[in-house]
Write an enzyme that holds these catalytic residues in place. Structure first.
Site, PDB file in Angstrom:
ATOM      1  N   SER A 118      94.331  37.687  43.885  1.00 56.40           N
ATOM      2  CA  SER A 118      94.914  38.782  43.635  1.00 56.40           C
ATOM      3  C   SER A 118      93.972  39.615  42.538  1.00 56.40           C
ATOM      4  O   SER A 118      92.727  39.931  43.138  1.00 56.40           O
ATOM      5  CB  SER A 118      96.259  38.457  43.036  1.00 56.40           C
ATOM      6  OG  SER A 118      97.011  39.605  43.013  1.00 56.40           O
ATOM      7  N   GLU A 215      93.404  40.790  51.846  1.00 56.11           N
ATOM      8  CA  GLU A 215      95.020  40.422  51.865  1.00 56.11           C
ATOM      9  C   GLU A 215      95.573  41.326  50.703  1.00 56.11           C
ATOM     10  O   GLU A 215      94.883  41.914  50.040  1.00 56.11           O
ATOM     11  CB  GLU A 215      95.204  38.889  51.417  1.00 56.11           C
ATOM     12  CG  GLU A 215      94.573  38.588  50.192  1.00 56.11           C
ATOM     13  CD  GLU A 215      95.497  38.828  48.944  1.00 56.11           C
ATOM     14  OE1 GLU A 215      96.722  38.641  49.169  1.00 56.11           O
ATOM     15  OE2 GLU A 215      95.233  39.156  47.899  1.00 56.11           O
ATOM     16  N   HIS A 281      98.737  36.163  48.986  1.00 54.40           N
ATOM     17  CA  HIS A 281     100.004  36.064  48.278  1.00 54.40           C
ATOM     18  C   HIS A 281     100.980  35.189  49.161  1.00 54.40           C
ATOM     19  O   HIS A 281     101.749  35.931  50.057  1.00 54.40           O
ATOM     20  CB  HIS A 281     100.536  37.358  47.909  1.00 54.40           C
ATOM     21  CG  HIS A 281      99.664  37.972  46.784  1.00 54.40           C
ATOM     22  ND1 HIS A 281      98.540  38.437  47.103  1.00 54.40           N
ATOM     23  CD2 HIS A 281     100.113  37.973  45.545  1.00 54.40           C
ATOM     24  CE1 HIS A 281      98.048  39.096  45.895  1.00 54.40           C
ATOM     25  NE2 HIS A 281      99.039  38.683  44.981  1.00 54.40           N
TER      26      HIS A 281
END
Length: 311
Positions: A118, A215, A281
């Site tokens: 992330s 992502e 995620h």
């Protein structure tokens, strides 16, 4: 600049010490205790960053001030007892610590492994560019899902302790979007963070020669379109060898719209593209090395590393 393999940290063994730091958003008490407990069950000694449980006095979405978070991260990297540095959370704030790190001092430290995903993408990029380090795109330990998601935790443990058993990567739901094979070095991570890093210090100017991981979470397809278009128009994706797409959890309106967009934007690159590759995620996320020379076989939906991710 062409993507190049990074220096590998050592594989972990029972009794090794790892540092857990919070360079981004704050942790919850239950989350960090559960995550540390998992690491200790693996036989690791855990060293907590001084501000691991901290919070910025005015900006509650940050785990301490920029100076505190940077100091914890740098201290962990320079600690000779620390075999790996595990991030407690992603969230926000990683970009803010980069200009406060003494990369010259950090270059003199022996190679070790940074783990996270992330917002930690900003650190993965900076550690590749400034330190020439290979890192692991994998779970953060203070989310409660880490202690509850035994599949994700087990995959990370294998990558850390038995990296030779994790040289061929894939995911049950992976899908060939553009067929073919390609060789390159794994780069990338979170799309939003990569987009925010364009033309900034400590970021690579392009992903040329890279097998690009992308992502994101909770974004509308129109915003994903804008970010992909920015990577394309800026030239960042020019010369990329292949693309691996991870999770788009919570992205609207639905997964089919995101898939349509990916084909429309990425197929013209003329390189292999695989979707739903299992990182990011999502539950049961896999750990993928960054800075690793590898072969992407989009038809077989596999990523094969030239050598184990850790030495």
């Amino acid at each position: 600049m062409t993507a190049a393999p990074g220096a590998r940290g050592p594989r972990l063994r029972p009794g090794d010490a790892v540092s857990v730091v919070a360079p981004c958003s704050p942790v919850t008490c239950d989350g960090i205790e559960s995550g540390l407990s998992v690491l200790r069950k693996w036989g690791l000694e855990t060293a907590e960053g001084e501000h691991l449980r901290g919070r910025h006095p005015r900006l509650p979405y940050l785990a301490g001030t920029d100076e505190e978070r940077a100091a914890d991260l740098q201290r962990a990297w320079l600690d000779p007892r620390t075999a790996a540095v595990l991030c407690a959370r992603g969230g926000d704030g990683a970009h803010r610590v980069l200009d406060r790190l003494d990369f010259a001092a950090m270059r003199r430290a022996p190679a070790k492994t940074l783990v996270g995903f992330s917002d930690v993408t900003a650190l993965h990029e900076a550690f590749a560019v400034e330190l020439g380090a290979a890192t692991l795109h994998g779970p953060v330990v203070a989310l409660e899902s880490f202690s509850e998601d035994t599949v994700a935790a087990a995959h990370l443990r294998t990558a850390l302790f038995e990296p030779e058993a994790a040289t061929v990567l894939g995911a049950p739901g992976a899908e060939t979007l553009v067929g073919g094979t390609a060789r390159g070095v794994t780069v990338g991570g979170n799309l939003s963070v990569l987009n925010d890093s364009l033309a900034a210090p400590h970021s690579r100017p392009s992903a040329r020669g890279g097998l690009v991981l992308l992502e994101d979470v909770g974004e509308d397809v129109s915003r994903i379109d804008r970010m992909l278009t920015q990577l394309l128009r800026s030239g960042w994706l020019e010369g990329a060898a292949g693309v691996l797409l991870g999770s788009w959890e919570g992205c609207t309106p639905d997964a089919a719209a995101v898939r349509t967009l990916m084909l429309e934007r990425l197929a013209p690159l003329g390189v292999p593209v695989v979707g739903e590759f299992g990182f990011g995620h999502r539950a049961a996320q896999i750990t993928v090395p960054l800075g690793a020379a590898a072969t992407l076989d989009a038809d077989a939906r596999t990523l094969t590393l030239d050598r184990p991710a850790l030495a």
